[in-house]
Design an enzyme around this catalytic site. Structure first.
Site, short mmCIF file in Angstrom:
data_model
loop_
_atom_site.label_atom_id
_atom_site.label_comp_id
_atom_site.label_asym_id
_atom_site.label_seq_id
_atom_site.Cartn_x
_atom_site.Cartn_y
_atom_site.Cartn_z
N HIS A 121 0.77 -1.23 0.08
CA HIS A 121 -0.03 -0.12 -0.01
C HIS A 121 0.86 1.37 0.27
O HIS A 121 0.41 2.24 -0.47
CB HIS A 121 -0.94 -0.01 1.36
CG HIS A 121 -1.96 -0.99 1.20
ND1 HIS A 121 -2.78 -1.12 0.05
CD2 HIS A 121 -2.33 -2.00 2.28
CE1 HIS A 121 -3.84 -2.17 0.27
NE2 HIS A 121 -3.38 -2.58 1.81
N ASP A 158 -2.94 -10.47 -2.45
CA ASP A 158 -3.64 -9.91 -1.08
C ASP A 158 -4.90 -9.77 -1.33
O ASP A 158 -5.44 -9.12 -2.38
CB ASP A 158 -2.79 -8.80 -0.69
CG ASP A 158 -2.95 -8.45 0.58
OD1 ASP A 158 -2.16 -8.68 1.71
OD2 ASP A 158 -4.14 -7.71 0.81
N HIS A 160 -6.54 -7.28 -0.64
CA HIS A 160 -6.38 -5.62 -0.60
C HIS A 160 -5.56 -5.50 -2.06
O HIS A 160 -4.69 -6.00 -1.84
CB HIS A 160 -5.91 -4.99 0.58
CG HIS A 160 -6.59 -5.02 1.88
ND1 HIS A 160 -6.56 -6.18 2.84
CD2 HIS A 160 -7.87 -4.80 2.36
CE1 HIS A 160 -7.42 -6.40 3.78
NE2 HIS A 160 -8.31 -5.48 3.60
N ASP A 241 -4.81 -12.85 3.29
CA ASP A 241 -6.16 -12.20 4.07
C ASP A 241 -7.30 -12.52 3.24
O ASP A 241 -8.28 -12.17 3.55
CB ASP A 241 -6.10 -10.90 4.36
CG ASP A 241 -5.13 -10.05 3.35
OD1 ASP A 241 -4.75 -10.65 2.35
OD2 ASP A 241 -4.87 -8.86 3.56
#
Length: 303
Positions: A121, A158, A160, A241
């Site tokens: 991120h 991931d 996200h 995740d």
């Protein structure tokens, strides 16, 4: 294969109740040591300032390395600096650089970087989403700028979207970015319409998607794009995740789904990159699921 880690990564404190906690890495390390006592463990070095500046600007380096917090310092609602965070971030980024050097020198074919904080991120100038430096971006920049590679692929599973990685490379044709992720979900990026300079491929998945949808996205969309790119090096943002037990998202994946994709990625690396693959730990916040998925991932990488 080699596994890179460093004790400093365990000292990055994020405060009570924070999802990105030291116990995450302890769970991964303990599980890998139990499952594979013969792994080739390597101590991750610090990334140099010059290596970081290939992906980040001076403002971010100053914010992370020169803040000198005495307790917990919130960089944003999710992202924390504490007294040992800078050292952890330096070693987390340095792990990817060292692993790239190792695979390109032929010392190993594959490597897994068991480090924290995660990275995908972080943008060129801002820490966010638990991430201080963008570890995979620093590694990719090292591969193209220091080693002169012309085609480096970053694949990101991931849950996200790796907004920082995409933003850093969306105008860099030497680097392809391919991601599956739950959408809509933090950080609210990763639509199919985001294509960079033709080097960005996003496969958003709705909440509740399971292994069938995940595998179809990779088999039908993302893996063919990576295959056509013919990467000389494959880098993996390995976030677990998307597992059905993870508390921060809503996909319904199992460890077998991550093992399947790892097998596909390893075959692709064998086909185009002499097997050269470097994987870096990103998310995963249920400790049992994270440990199980990390072992499943490494089970395939070490074959």
């Amino acid at each position: 294969m080699q596994v890179y880690t460093h004790p400093a990564c365990l000292a990055h404190a994020t405060g009570p109740g924070h999802a990105e906690r030291p116990e995450r890495l302890r769970a991964v390390l303990n599980a890998l040591e139990a499952a594979h006592p013969d792994l080739d463990w390597q101590q991750a070095p610090r990334a140099s300032r010059g290596q970081l500046l290939r992906a980040h600007d001076e403002r971010l380096l100053a914010a992370v390395l020169e803040s000198d917090p005495q307790d917990l310092l919130q960089l944003d609602p999710d992202t924390v600096l504490s007294p040992h965070s800078a050292e952890a971030a330096l070693h987390a980024a340095g792990a990817g650089v060292a692993a790239v050097d190792a695979v390109l020198a032929g010392r190993t074919r594959r490597a897994f970087c068991a480090v924290r904080p995660p990275g995908h991120h972080a943008t060129a100038d801002a820490a966010m989403g638990f991430c201080l430096f963008n570890n995979i971006a620093v590694a990719a920049r090292h591969a193209v700028d220091r080693h002169g590679l012309e085609r480096v692929a970053i694949v990101d599973f991931d849950v996200h979207h790796g907004n920082g990685t995409q933003a850093i490379f969306e105008h860099e044709p030497r680097v392809l970015y391919a991601s599956s992720h739950q959408w809509p979900l933090y950080p609210e990026s990763g639509a199919r319409s985001e294509t960079g300079c033709g080097n960005v491929f996003n496969a958003p998945l709705p909440k509740g998607s399971g292994g069938e949808a995940f595998r179809a996205a990779w088999r039908e969309e993302l893996l063919p794009a990576v295959d056509a790119f013919k990467p000389q090096l494959l880098l993996v943002s390995a976030g677990f995740d998307g597992h059905r037990r993870d508390p921060l998202a809503g996909l319904l994946l199992e460890s077998a789904d991550f093992a399947w994709l790892t097998r596909e990625l390893a075959a692709l690396a064998d086909r185009h990159a002499d097997g050269r693959l470097v994987s870096m730990l990103e998310g995963g916040y249920d400790l049992e699921a994270l440990a199980e998925c990390s072992v499943a991932h490494v089970d395939i990488l070490r074959l």
